[in-house]
Design an enzyme around this catalytic site. Structure first.
Site, PDB file in Angstrom:
ATOM      1  N   ARG A  45       1.011  -0.850  -0.120  1.00  0.00           N
ATOM      2  CA  ARG A  45      -0.221   0.461   0.319  1.00  0.00           C
ATOM      3  C   ARG A  45       0.830   1.309  -0.063  1.00  0.00           C
ATOM      4  O   ARG A  45       1.991   0.829   0.308  1.00  0.00           O
ATOM      5  CB  ARG A  45      -0.975   0.171   1.315  1.00  0.00           C
ATOM      6  N   HIS A  73       0.840   8.273  10.961  1.00  0.00           N
ATOM      7  CA  HIS A  73       1.151   8.010  12.522  1.00  0.00           C
ATOM      8  C   HIS A  73      -0.398   8.583  13.364  1.00  0.00           C
ATOM      9  O   HIS A  73       0.282   8.949  14.273  1.00  0.00           O
ATOM     10  CB  HIS A  73       2.362   9.192  12.887  1.00  0.00           C
ATOM     11  N   ASP A  81      -2.820   6.494  13.075  1.00  0.00           N
ATOM     12  CA  ASP A  81      -4.154   4.761  13.297  1.00  0.00           C
ATOM     13  C   ASP A  81      -3.359   3.988  14.847  1.00  0.00           C
ATOM     14  O   ASP A  81      -4.373   3.617  15.244  1.00  0.00           O
ATOM     15  CB  ASP A  81      -3.682   3.847  12.136  1.00  0.00           C
ATOM     16  N   GLY A 101      11.431  -3.085   3.353  1.00  0.00           N
ATOM     17  CA  GLY A 101      12.100  -1.961   4.030  1.00  0.00           C
ATOM     18  C   GLY A 101      11.935  -0.830   3.391  1.00  0.00           C
ATOM     19  O   GLY A 101      12.944  -0.028   3.251  1.00  0.00           O
ATOM     20  N   GLY A 140       8.837   0.895   3.347  1.00  0.00           N
ATOM     21  CA  GLY A 140       7.512   1.622   3.455  1.00  0.00           C
ATOM     22  C   GLY A 140       6.336   1.983   2.594  1.00  0.00           C
ATOM     23  O   GLY A 140       5.659   2.342   2.388  1.00  0.00           O
ATOM     24  N   SER A 192       5.526  -4.139   2.647  1.00  0.00           N
ATOM     25  CA  SER A 192       5.731  -5.591   2.709  1.00  0.00           C
ATOM     26  C   SER A 192       5.904  -6.594   3.758  1.00  0.00           C
ATOM     27  O   SER A 192       5.072  -7.539   3.658  1.00  0.00           O
ATOM     28  CB  SER A 192       7.194  -6.001   2.192  1.00  0.00           C
ATOM     29  N   ASP A 196      -2.112  -1.102   7.925  1.00  0.00           N
ATOM     30  CA  ASP A 196      -1.530  -1.655   6.028  1.00  0.00           C
ATOM     31  C   ASP A 196      -2.166  -3.155   6.215  1.00  0.00           C
ATOM     32  O   ASP A 196      -2.565  -3.505   5.570  1.00  0.00           O
ATOM     33  CB  ASP A 196       0.128  -2.237   6.821  1.00  0.00           C
ATOM     34  N   TYR A 222      10.096   4.371  15.670  1.00  0.00           N
ATOM     35  CA  TYR A 222       8.058   4.401  15.299  1.00  0.00           C
ATOM     36  C   TYR A 222       7.869   4.058  16.791  1.00  0.00           C
ATOM     37  O   TYR A 222       6.338   4.447  17.515  1.00  0.00           O
ATOM     38  CB  TYR A 222       8.271   3.061  14.927  1.00  0.00           C
TER      39      TYR A 222
END
Ligand code: GLA
Length: 337
Positions: free
Chosen positions: A10, A17, A19, A101, A103, A106, A148, A197
Site C-alpha cells: 500500500r 502516525h 492509526d 524496507g 515503507g 511489505s 497496513d 517508531y
C-alpha cells in the site's frame, strides 16, 4: 489443485502516525504485492521464498514463539500461523515484487498473503486485520496500527480506504479518474525504524496523558503541552487527522490542486512536527513540486527513509526512480491454480 493467494502493498495518501492513536488514515492498495502459490495439507506450513533465504517450517499444532523463528522472515509466518491456527498445513512458495524496507508495507503483505492462503475469514476484514496487527507485534515487536493489514485485506479497486481507527469504520473513497499516484524511492532503506517508531508512539501517549485523546484535541489543547517535543508530536497527529477529512472531500469533489496542497502540508508536518522525514525525502518532494502536471507529494508510511508519493495527472513524466504508478488496486484474493 493448487492455490494462489495475493496480498497487495500500500501507499498511504494521508494520515500517517495517526492509526495507533485512534485517528484517521486514507491508504490505497498498489499493484505490487506478495503472492503465495502452493497446496494445502499436512501438519506444517512450509514455505520457500524467491526473495529471502531459507525455508519457513512452522508446525501448525505448535507454532512456538514467533519472535524466535528462523530464518528471520519466518517470524511473520509463525506469527500468522499462531493467529489463524489452521486445521491443515500448506506447502508452497512466496513470490514478491514489493521492495522490503521501503515503507510500502511489505511485512503486512506477507502476513495477509499467508493468512489468505491459510483461509482466514476475509469477509470480516477488521477482525482479520486485528489478528494480523497482533501477529506483526508478536513477530518483530513493532507496536503498529491497523492500517497496513486492513487496507491490504479490504481495498477495492479504484478507491482509497478511509479508516476511522477509533470506531474501525471503513469507507471506500472513489479516486478521481483524471489523477494517478506515482511512488518514488528515496534509495534509503528504512533503518532503526522499529525503535524510532515505538518512541514516536510513546511520545504521543505521553501527550495524551496531558490533554486527553489526541483525536478529540483542539489546536488550543495542543498548545497547553509544555514539553516542546510532545507538543510537536501532538500537533502532527491532530492536524493530520483534519487533513484526512479535507483530502477525502477534495478527492470526492475533484479538487486536485487543493488535494496536492494537503499532501505538501502533511509532508511538512511529518518533517517538522513528527520528525520522521529525511533530507532525501524532502529533496524529492521539493523537486517534483515544480513539474507540470504534479499536484503535490509527500513521504508515505512511517518515514525514516522509504518512498514519496506524487499525486499527478496520468502519465506525468518524472525523471525519478519510479517504483510503481497507477490508480488504487484491489485487495487480497484467493484463487485456484
Ligand atoms: C507503519 C505501521 C502503520 C502506521 C504507519 C504510519 O506502516 O505499520 O500501522 O502506523 O507506519 O502511518
Amino acid at each position: 489443485m493448487g492455490l494462489r493467494a495475493w496480498a497487495p502493498g500500500r501507499v498511504n495518501l494521508i494520515g500517517d502516525h495517526t492509526d495507533y492513536m485512534g485517528g484517521l488514515a486514507l491508504p490505497m492498495a498498489i499493484g505490487l504485492g506478495t503472492e503465495i502459490t502452493g497446496d494445502r495439507g499436512g501438519n506444517w506450513v512450509m514455505l520457500g521464498s524467491d526473495g529471502f533465504e531459507g525455508v519457513a517450517e512452522i508446525p501448525i499444532d505448535d507454532p512456538g514463539d514467533p519472535a524466535t523463528a528462523r530464518p528471520p522472515w519466518a517470524r511473520y509466518v509463525a506469527a500468522v500461523v499462531a493467529e489463524v491456527r489452521p486445521v491443515d498445513g500448506l506447502v508452497g512458495m512466496v513470490h514478491s515484487n514489493l521492495p522490503s524496507g521501503s515503507g510500502l508495507a511489505s511485512s503486512a503483505a506477507l502476513e495477509v498473503a499467508v493468512a489468505t492462503a491459510l483461509g482466514i475469514d476475509r469477509v470480516n476484514a477488521v477482525a482479520a486485520a486485528q489478528a494480523l496487527q497482533r501477529a506483526e507485534e508478536a513477530a518483530v515487536g513493532v507496536p503498529c496500527g491497523i492500517m497496513d493489514q486492513l487496507v491490504s485485506l479490504a481495498a477495492v479497486e479504484g478507491t482509497a480506504l478511509r479508516i476511522d481507527c477509533d470506531t474501525l469504520e471503513i469507507d471506500h473513497v472513489p479516486f478521481p479518474d483524471d489523477a494517478e499516484v506515482v511512488v518514488i524511492h528515496s534509495g534509503q532503506h528504512r533503518e532503526l525504524a522499529a525503535s524510532a517508531y515505538a518512541e514516536r508512539r510513546a511520545q504521543c501517549e505521553q501527550a495524551e496523558l496531558v490533554i486527553g485523546p489526541l483525536r478529540k484535541a483542539s489546536p488550543l489543547d495542543v498548545e497547553q503541552i509544555d514539553d516542546p517535543v510532545l507538543r510537536r508530536r501532538a500537533r502532527h497527529v491532530t492536524t493530520e487527522n483534519q487533513r484526512v477529512d479535507a483530502l477525502t472531500s477534495a478527492l470526492a469533489d475533484g479538487q486536485l490542486g487543493y488535494a496536492g496542497e494537503l499532501l505538501v502540508a502533511s509532508h511538512a508536518s511529518m518533517r517538522d512536527d513528527f520528525e520522521v522525514s529525511t533530507p532525501a525525502l524532502d529533496e524529492i518532494v521539493g523537486a517534483v513540486r515544480g513539474v507540470p502536471g504534479v499536484y503535490g507529494a509527500r513521504v508515505t508510511g512511517a518515514g525514516f527513509g522509504g518512498c514519496v508519493i506524487v499525486l499527478c495527472r496520468p502519465k506525468t513524466r518524472l525523471n525519478m526512480p519510479v517504483v510503481w504508478r497507477g490508480r488504487p488496486a484491489p485487495g487480497a484474493s484467493l484463487g485456484l491454480t
